[in-house]
Design an enzyme around this catalytic site. Structure first.
Site, PDB file in Angstrom:
ATOM      1  N   ALA A  82       1.046  -1.142   0.070  1.00 28.98           N
ATOM      2  CA  ALA A  82      -0.140   0.114  -0.091  1.00 28.98           C
ATOM      3  C   ALA A  82       0.773   1.325   0.014  1.00 28.98           C
ATOM      4  O   ALA A  82       2.016   1.264   0.398  1.00 28.98           O
ATOM      5  CB  ALA A  82      -0.951   0.077   1.131  1.00 28.98           C
ATOM      6  N   GLU A  99       3.227   0.545  -6.123  1.00 30.57           N
ATOM      7  CA  GLU A  99       3.551   0.316  -4.998  1.00 30.57           C
ATOM      8  C   GLU A  99       3.527  -1.238  -4.719  1.00 30.57           C
ATOM      9  O   GLU A  99       4.515  -1.880  -3.936  1.00 30.57           O
ATOM     10  CB  GLU A  99       2.238   0.662  -4.047  1.00 30.57           C
ATOM     11  N   GLU A 103       7.021  -2.467  -3.050  1.00 36.62           N
ATOM     12  CA  GLU A 103       7.074  -3.210  -1.627  1.00 36.62           C
ATOM     13  C   GLU A 103       7.177  -4.538  -1.756  1.00 36.62           C
ATOM     14  O   GLU A 103       7.487  -5.297  -0.902  1.00 36.62           O
ATOM     15  CB  GLU A 103       5.709  -2.809  -0.979  1.00 36.62           C
ATOM     16  N   GLU A 151      10.043   0.488   5.573  1.00 37.02           N
ATOM     17  CA  GLU A 151       9.954  -0.524   4.642  1.00 37.02           C
ATOM     18  C   GLU A 151      11.263  -1.309   4.453  1.00 37.02           C
ATOM     19  O   GLU A 151      10.976  -2.561   4.019  1.00 37.02           O
ATOM     20  CB  GLU A 151       9.777   0.149   3.202  1.00 37.02           C
TER      21      GLU A 151
END
Length: 202
Positions: A82, A99, A103, A151
């Site tokens: 997200a 994203e 990610e 992250e």
């Protein structure tokens, strides 16, 4: 009540005064004096750019979740990929694809709009659109995004969708995009995915 009447209705009220209370790094705190039927009221809220999330399902109906530390909640939460809508004029599904690549190092061959919600409508204007992504392939090693800050420590796991639903219903999973996304995916699967609208990143 019929389905066509059970719908949230956009409605604007006159804003007599709008003030910036705090200019934040990602979002702002603002104050509006709003004219309602019985007089003016003051409402303070987080002015948020909005966000997207991705329920990525593999061929075995496993959903990808990432462990990420969220400081305001003081929790490590299991979340789908997200991110913020922080690129000007970027299409929602394009932001979701970005994203997913950044990610999770994944590219999806097919996309559907799954569900949309306000995360905290009494205190924020944040609106989150959740997409379903399938036909997944890895991003080539040389093209992968270098993750930093929270992250950098994200841990990915593939969880059977039914197990994720059970985790939500048992109160073990609390992230709103996880709760909303996995329940919406399970509901869509129960109807044979027939109600979803397929979208294509441009």
């Amino acid at each position: 009540m019929s389905d066509d009447l059970l719908v949230d209705v956009p409605r604007e009220r006159d804003v007599v005064e709008h003030r910036l209370l705090h200019d934040g790094r990602v979002w702002d705190l603002v104050s509006d004096t709003v004219r309602l039927d019985d007089g003016d009221v003051v409402r303070e809220y987080v002015d948020h750019p909005g966000a997207v999330a991705v329920i990525a399902l593999d061929d075995d109906d496993r959903v990808l979740l990432l462990a990420q530390y969220r400081h305001p909640a003081r929790h490590v939460l299991w979340e789908p990929p997200a991110g913020l809508l922080d690129v000007e004029n970027e299409e929602l599904v394009v932001a979701a694809a970005r994203e997913l690549a950044e990610e999770a190092d994944l590219v999806a061959g097919r996309w559907w709009r799954l569900v949309e919600f306000f995360s905290s409508p009494g205190g924020s204007d944040e609106r989150i659109t959740v997409f379903l992504a399938r036909d997944l392939t890895p991003v080539p090693e040389a093209d992968r995004y270098v993750r930093g800050e929270e992250e950098a420590d994200m841990v990915p796991v593939w969880v059977p969708l039914d197990d994720a639903v059970a985790g939500v219903m048992a109160g073990r999973l609390h992230c709103p995009t996880t709760v909303t996304g996995v329940l919406a995916a399970a509901a869509a699967r129960a109807t044979g995915w027939s109600g979803l609208v397929e979208v294509t990143p441009s």
